[in-house]
Design a protein around this motif. Sequence first.
Motif, short mmCIF file in Angstrom:
data_model
loop_
_atom_site.label_atom_id
_atom_site.label_comp_id
_atom_site.label_asym_id
_atom_site.label_seq_id
_atom_site.Cartn_x
_atom_site.Cartn_y
_atom_site.Cartn_z
N LEU A 1 0.83 -1.21 0.00
CA LEU A 1 0.00 0.00 0.00
C LEU A 1 0.86 1.25 0.00
CD1 LEU A 1 -2.84 -0.98 2.51
CD2 LEU A 1 -2.86 -1.09 0.01
N SER A 2 1.91 1.27 0.79
CA SER A 2 2.77 2.46 0.83
C SER A 2 3.49 2.65 -0.50
CB SER A 2 3.76 2.38 1.99
OG SER A 2 4.55 1.21 1.89
N ALA A 3 3.87 1.53 -1.15
CA ALA A 3 4.51 1.64 -2.46
C ALA A 3 3.53 2.18 -3.50
CB ALA A 3 5.03 0.28 -2.90
N ALA A 4 2.28 1.70 -3.43
CA ALA A 4 1.26 2.18 -4.38
C ALA A 4 0.97 3.66 -4.17
CB ALA A 4 -0.03 1.36 -4.22
N GLU A 5 0.91 4.08 -2.91
CA GLU A 5 0.64 5.49 -2.64
C GLU A 5 1.83 6.36 -3.07
OE1 GLU A 5 -1.06 9.03 -1.61
OE2 GLU A 5 -1.95 7.07 -2.00
N LYS A 6 3.04 5.86 -2.87
CA LYS A 6 4.23 6.59 -3.32
C LYS A 6 4.19 6.76 -4.83
CE LYS A 6 9.29 6.46 -3.20
NZ LYS A 6 10.49 5.70 -2.73
#
Length: 433
Positions: free
Chosen positions: A137-142
């Motif tokens: 999720l954090s990679a997708a948001e980044k």
Amino acid sequence: MPGGSASDNAVPDAEPDREIVLTWITDYPGLVVYAPLPASGRYPRDRNGDPYYRSVRLRAENPGQPPRRPAGLLSDTDWAWMTRSEHAWRQVADKFGAQAETIVFALARAACVTIGYDLKGSRPAPSRKRVYPHPDLSAAEKYRRAVRRDQRSTLQSRAAELAADLRDEWPGVAQALHTTEHPDRLGWAVTAATDLTAGVVHNSVRAFVQTHAGSTKARDDVQRLLTELGFEPDALAALGLSRSPYIGIGGPVRLQVSDAVIDLSPLPGPHDIRLSPQHTISIDIRRGTGPLLIIENRQAAETLCDIDAGVPVIWCHGQPPEPVLNLIAEAAVQASSTLICTDADLGGVRIAARIHDHLAAELTVHVIDVGAARHQPGRAFSAHSRAHLEPFATRNDQIGAFARNCLDRGYAIEQEATVKAALTEALDRIRRN
């Protein structure tokens, strides 16, 4: 087990440790307590070589469960905030208040986050310490943030280009493009400005929004938005975004509205008439009154109405939308001839072309080039104006000749006195013939 010395290090080249799960803790339904493995894959060792840990986390029961966003739990903005990076519990509590625990535990059960605790003995401390988003999720948001940055940079570059093109013709639009920061608002400003540069005229606000967003409800307040940003009223009219467009009428003209007849001839014009979809208006020009004058410049229209009240005059309020064009065409059929007189610049050529092309082919129409009268040179055309005048200049008609004259001069002419002189000369010539 918890404990050990902080100075003990992982054994080099040893097999990775199995993750430690605190199976004796069952206080959190749907969640398990575990000690996260360090990046090395090995827990620190105590003096006996046993692994130890100082903090634990709560996670979903199935460690391989993919994260799934709970429906209706968070707004898009709050979801982005939660998933972009880890947060101290104090930050989460400040943001969500009394709902913080409910929200975070729901996210943990959906495998979207883990919840960090310090250890107190062999159990989690009573107070939570941090919240960690799932790495996917954090990679997708980044990635989404990077895409948004790129899109915003592209949008700002396009806005700067359009502002440079429009600063002479529409300074309010150019200023709006320079000063608007919110991406959504700037996006609509760029969309509208792009249509302005291309001379696109929409039939209504709904048609504009439908064209650019695929739904009439996507931004039904776009007229108010652009007004707030600083778009000139004439720019909105040129786009066809005035919800009820105006037409200026003067001289020996009567209007039929439902069963009522309104005679405008006793009053000095031009009179601003608001064309509403709820009222059908037809126009009647007294026969034998001479040519119909269609004028872009308001001051010139007022002057001509004052000089000769017997000449029918229509002031077109800039680029005329469909309802205005229809009334102009209705009036032109009744006149001996029609004179179209606009400023001698890109906007004027566009207006003249739009009116000219809407009139019946068999009518006598004169497109007046105000540059033929005595005048003072105006601002030099920008590269943008020249580029957009050139396609008109290829036409083999009066519009083409008008555009070629503008290009040959290389500057705009929009003075009231010049428009008045050019029209007066044209009227005299027509009356002599």
